[in-house]
Design an enzyme around this catalytic site. Sequence first.
Site, short mmCIF file in Angstrom:
data_model
loop_
_atom_site.label_atom_id
_atom_site.label_comp_id
_atom_site.label_asym_id
_atom_site.label_seq_id
_atom_site.Cartn_x
_atom_site.Cartn_y
_atom_site.Cartn_z
N ASP A 11 0.87 -1.17 0.00
CA ASP A 11 0.00 0.00 0.00
C ASP A 11 0.91 1.22 0.00
O ASP A 11 1.59 1.50 0.99
CB ASP A 11 -0.89 -0.02 1.24
CG ASP A 11 -1.85 1.17 1.30
OD1 ASP A 11 -1.66 2.11 0.52
OD2 ASP A 11 -2.76 1.15 2.14
N TYR A 228 -0.39 -0.91 14.84
CA TYR A 228 -1.25 -1.07 13.67
C TYR A 228 -0.84 -0.08 12.58
O TYR A 228 -0.85 1.13 12.78
CB TYR A 228 -2.73 -0.86 14.03
CG TYR A 228 -3.63 -1.01 12.82
CD1 TYR A 228 -3.82 -2.27 12.26
CD2 TYR A 228 -4.24 0.08 12.23
CE1 TYR A 228 -4.62 -2.43 11.14
CE2 TYR A 228 -5.04 -0.06 11.11
CZ TYR A 228 -5.23 -1.33 10.58
OH TYR A 228 -6.01 -1.49 9.46
N LYS A 231 -3.81 -3.37 7.37
CA LYS A 231 -3.87 -4.83 7.26
C LYS A 231 -2.87 -5.31 6.23
O LYS A 231 -2.36 -4.56 5.41
CB LYS A 231 -5.28 -5.29 6.89
CG LYS A 231 -6.28 -5.14 8.03
CD LYS A 231 -5.79 -5.66 9.36
CE LYS A 231 -5.86 -7.16 9.50
NZ LYS A 231 -5.46 -7.61 10.84
#
Length: 383
Positions: A11, A228, A231
Amino acid sequence: MRSTVSVIKADIGSLAGHHVVHPDTMAAANRVLAEAKRQGIILDYYITNVGDDLELIMSHTRGELDTKVHETAWDAFKEATKVSKELGLYAAGQDLLSDSFSGNLKGMGPGIAELDIEERPSEPIAIFMADKTEPGAFNLPLYKMFADPFNTAGLVIDPTMNEGFKFEVLDVYEGQSVVLNSPEEMYSLLGLIGTPARYVIRRVYRKADNMIGSVTSIERLNLIAGKYVGKDDPVLIVRLQHGFPALGEALEAFSFPYLVPGWMRGSHYGPIMPVSQRDAKATRFDGPPRLIGLGFNVKNGKLTGPSDLFDDPAFDETRRMASVITDYMRRHGPFMPHRLEPTEMEYTTLPTLIEKLKPRFKKEEDVKKAKPSVYTSKDQGMD
């Protein structure tokens, strides 16, 4: 001929939130890969996306973890990130956890699946790429493809598949793996892979001759970064036909929109929705989790294809069911089982909230503290 297919994703920034890759970033990556092909580093390539993930599919003869191939992917992601920043795209360079390249991409953020094979006369493969979920999301379909005769008729009919397959299962928390045989160790296998957040099917081998049948990316970003950062959005390469699942058997494994962890803020369960390339974008609640499949043939290290495998009305009912499940799960709001279990929330900001509230908790004299489970210990590894 021995050849390698490398699928590397990251990403690097997306349009209008965690939604879809911008075509200008794909063009930037294309320039890097085209130059690598001209120099002979790679023989062929294809660039695509699923949601906000840029996917680089490359074929070459350099084997797995090759420095030049991985550096090519890194350069492509860096160039795409530059464009993302120029355009002000969201989360530019999100998956690039290091500032500089150092030999190969392991542990640097991008997801990697590499299949190094001796080509058969015809070498069909399917590449599955998911957005808004994690590597263990492929556990169920891989089990169905390679171990479930109700899904894969070849396990009963094809003599070369009849002996079964070996599953290499990785414990992503401990960094340890175990190989389990199917069908004889099927129940033990299910005991592990039914916990997909921890145990991930990394590779599958044909038991008769140890020929590799599939490989999955196993990078879990939060475990690498300690927080985090999005994902993991895994990729999977599956060899097809002649001793492996037929294309239709591989696709059949995705006909049920099973629940996977991820979705909004990486903190919710939702149905995996197999879609065509044109529908590979995150929308409702940043999802639902999307899956695309591309079919290729590999010949002399070059790629023929792709075919958009889920661009077919046969999967309309699967998508409809996924939409119904999406609606059902969303009605739970912030409650489990829509929201992930506490262990999977450790890498979000939820622990910060709990820590903030700690001083306000008071001991209740009529309630005893729970005893530790006799089935677990502080060290859960398999030393």
